[in-house]
Design an enzyme around this catalytic site. Structure first.
Site, PDB file in Angstrom:
ATOM      1  N   ASP A 340       0.847  -1.182   0.000  1.00 50.88           N
ATOM      2  CA  ASP A 340       0.000   0.000   0.000  1.00 50.88           C
ATOM      3  C   ASP A 340       0.889   1.242   0.000  1.00 50.88           C
ATOM      4  O   ASP A 340       1.899   1.279   0.707  1.00 50.88           O
ATOM      5  CB  ASP A 340      -0.860  -0.041   1.266  1.00 50.88           C
ATOM      6  CG  ASP A 340      -1.906   1.042   1.300  1.00 50.88           C
ATOM      7  OD1 ASP A 340      -2.743   1.068   0.381  1.00 50.88           O
ATOM      8  OD2 ASP A 340      -1.893   1.862   2.241  1.00 50.88           O
ATOM      9  N   GLU A 369       1.460   0.252  -4.932  1.00 53.28           N
ATOM     10  CA  GLU A 369       0.994   1.528  -5.455  1.00 53.28           C
ATOM     11  C   GLU A 369       2.206   2.451  -5.583  1.00 53.28           C
ATOM     12  O   GLU A 369       2.782   2.837  -4.571  1.00 53.28           O
ATOM     13  CB  GLU A 369      -0.017   2.159  -4.500  1.00 53.28           C
ATOM     14  CG  GLU A 369      -1.309   1.383  -4.355  1.00 53.28           C
ATOM     15  CD  GLU A 369      -2.266   2.057  -3.379  1.00 53.28           C
ATOM     16  OE1 GLU A 369      -3.432   2.282  -3.748  1.00 53.28           O
ATOM     17  OE2 GLU A 369      -1.864   2.369  -2.242  1.00 53.28           O
TER      18      GLU A 369
END
Ligand code: CA
Length: 664
Positions: A340, A369
């Site tokens: 993340d 990400e």
């Protein structure tokens, strides 16, 4: 009050004196347990023991059975060895740095209800039957992965999941075999995954997170789980007993084993970029300010947009992240990690993660990400940003391609703006950039790619090719939002075109759970939910009834997956192969992307293919190269079988994809 002056943590002296590489946590054997905690700035550290009763309430918890002073060890550690069998004993550390605070061991492998205490655990007693025989499904190359991103609770919480009531929304609900929509012969849950053909599931956070009260299983509660509390223990609300520290471990392991048996690898979503709490997080109570970055005034910086950001460039933080990943990979047989807000981490940390998982299983997938949630004091060139992927050389560390995601259906931030499939203009180069998985290709005019982005991947396995994930509107909802007055069959056509683009494009394929049945997230007031992180089950649950309603769409996804799995030409291993085999075709039409794909470069049984995407509302006509071509994907169907043969000229209907192949 936050203590200022944490710049000491970035000095060479501190690094030299306090970098500790030995074991941390409570290391159990039947004969003794060794407790080690790293707390270099502490004046005093005590081991607080709470006994073995998991049902002590919180008030009782404040009264320990024993408090034992720990001794200073090497490099800022504190140690305590206890003889005897301490399996199942709850414990915390009481740390004095100016004030006295009690913290859960960041290395705790088991925790009590709501993660308020750590627990000593004999891990061999947490293995489900058959665990020694657990075998990861084969994965020859990272680009062979077809990832299905799902939330444990969403997956089986709906009544029409057909999962038994006590397993709804739990780890045990994920793997129940043979479930069907009640009264109808339509597979749900695990059998659905097998039928669909995906090769990996990506689970939204399953480590212990903060937001859901585990002691109230009957109160309606929901969270995605991006609010980390204890990194090395599973979330209790997914277990049948959140009190007993071992149940959640055993049930999570069993879920992984059963998914493996079904031929599906398991990816964990990891959220090392921030912790749910800041001042009072376990990290910060033990070593104030060390684990987080600060701005020039000494305040916690916030590149996660969640109140803090971890400082992966500091040795013991990097060590914690890599140790945790290795722990899950070894102890739980996890097959991949999705980071993340990966750009909050520094590039060296991501390389170190890759280096360490390679020693366990080189096919463990690493992706994340390639962006962050706000400005960071870490210089941009050090951030694991998407555009810095080039710095990884040939390492398998992938970033999500927001280029293809927004190219197919429009920006996730501008809700009403369409992309290639739903009425947008000038997205052709973005689609082409997505097709080649973000690498350099001579047929692409990079100045026309949105934001004039340059190739950012060295190899196709560094790109996650996708249209939608848990964040933002679902694909179906984005199509509705951009085309509010459109007939449903047109939306289905848009969705099919989108799926065809994603599942024939290079890179690692990824989809949100339920995308294959037009998943929608509708709030009570009838509006669409673009951020359902804490929305009720009514919004988030997979509604299996939609598999019946959108049967044709579902079958289309299934057919595309069948094609992708059977034909290496759609997920080649190297940039060189992609460059040599893909040649874009000048069609003369706007909102059309077409290319020639040479399968012989990867010994594909389909020797040549022509792929045509028509984003227009009109028919287009394309002259085919000489010979007879088998249509395997058209506006209605997709699959490995020949739908019809054509030669000469092909008419491609509005908003549709065509794949034509030559077998010989
Ligand atoms: Ca929890």
């Amino acid at each position: 009050m936050q203590k200022k002056g944490s710049s000491i943590f970035s000095t060479k002296e501190f690094h030299k004196k306090y970098s500790y590489s030995g074991k941390l946590g409570a290391n159990y054997t039947k004969e003794s347990t060794m407790f080690t905690v790293w707390a270099p700035t502490a004046e005093k550290v005590e081991l607080v023991l709470y006994g073995k009763n998991p049902y002590r309430n919180e008030r009782e918890l404040s009264v320990p059975e024993q408090v034992l002073p720990m001794e200073r060890g090497q490099n800022g550690t504190w140690k305590m060895n206890l003889n005897g069998d301490w399996d199942g004993t709850f414990y915390n550390y009481r740390v004095t740095v100016d004030t006295v605070k009690e913290a859960v061991d960041p290395y705790a492998k088991a925790v009590g209800v709501n993660g308020m205490v750590g627990m000593v655990v004999d891990l061999s007693s947490t293995n489900p039957n058959g665990w020694e025989l657990d075998k990861k499904p084969e994965l020859d190359a990272p680009t062979d992965a077809i990832i299905y991103e799902m939330h444990v609770r969403d997956f089986s919480i709906a009544e029409n999941s057909g999962v038994e009531k006590e397993k709804n929304g739990k780890f045990t609900g994920v793997w129940q075999p043979g479930t069907k929509i009640p009264g109808i012969n339509i597979a749900t849950c695990l059998d659905h995954l097998k039928e669909l053909g995906v090769t990996m599931v990506h689970l939204l956070p399953v480590f212990d997170y903060d937001s859901v009260d585990e002691s109230k299983p009957d109160t309606p509660q929901f969270n995605w789980g991006y609010d980390p509390q204890n990194y090395n223990a599973p979330e209790g609300s997914y277990s049948s007993n959140p009190y007993d520290g071992k149940t959640r471990i055993k049930e999570m392991k069993q879920m992984i084993m059963e998914l493996h048996k079904a031929g599906i690898r398991v990816i964990m979503d990891v959220v090392f970029n921030h912790t749910a709490k800041t001042e009072d997080s376990n990290f910060n109570k033990i070593v104030p300010n060390y684990y987080y970055r600060q701005d020039k005034d000494g305040n916690f910086s916030d590149a996660s947009a969640c109140g803090n950001e971890t400082a992966s460039e500091r040795y013991m933080v990097q060590r914690f992240i890599t140790d945790s990943v290795v722990y899950w990979a070894e102890e739980y047989h996890i097959d991949g990690f999705r980071f993340d807000l990966m750009a909050v981490h520094d590039i060296e940390t991501m390389k170190e993660v890759r280096r360490r998982v390679d020693t366990i299983d080189p096919q463990i997938l690493i992706y994340g990400e390639g962006w962050n949630g706000g400005p960071s004091p870490l210089p941009k060139y050090r951030q694991a940003l998407k555009v810095n992927t080039v710095q990884y050389g040939g390492l398998q560390i992938a970033a999500f391609s927001d280029d293809i995601r927004d190219g197919v259906k429009g920006s996730v931030f501008k809700l009403k703006n369409p992309g290639f499939v739903n009425g947008g203009k000038n997205w052709e180069e973005n689609i082409k950039f997505g097709i080649v998985a973000s690498i350099g290709h001579e047929d692409i005019d990079y100045a026309k790619v949105y934001k004039k982005i340059k190739p950012w991947a060295n190899e196709p396995y560094q790109t996650i090719t996708y249209a939608s994930a848990h964040d933002n509107l679902t694909l179906w909802d984005k199509l509705q939002m951009t085309n509010p007055n459109e007939d449903e069959d047109v939306l289905v056509a848009m969705n099919k075109l989108c799926a065809a683009i994603i599942l024939t494009s290079q890179g690692i394929a990824f989809m949100q759970a339920g995308e294959e049945m037009a998943r929608t997230k509708v709030k009570d007031d009838g509006t669409l939910d673009e951020n359902s992180y804490a929305s009720p089950d009514s919004v988030n649950q997979i509604d299996w009834q939609r598999k019946i309603k959108y049967k044709e769409l579902y079958e289309y996804y299934r057919g595309l997956i069948q094609i992708r799995k059977a034909h290496k030409m759609f997920h080649m291993n190297t940039a060189q192969q992609v460059r040599s085999s893909i040649h874009f075709i000048e069609t003369g039409y706007k909102n059309v992307v077409a290319y020639f794909l040479d399968g012989q470069i990867v010994q594909d049984l389909w020797k040549e293919a022509i792929i045509i995407f028509n984003g227009n509302r009109e028919n287009i006509s394309i002259q085919l190269p000489e010979g007879s071509w088998n249509v395997v994907v058209n506006e209605e169907k997709a699959g490995i079988d020949c739908l019809r043969k054509v030669n000469g000229c092909i008419q491609v209907p509005p908003i549709s994809a065509y794949v034509l192949v030559k077998v010989d």
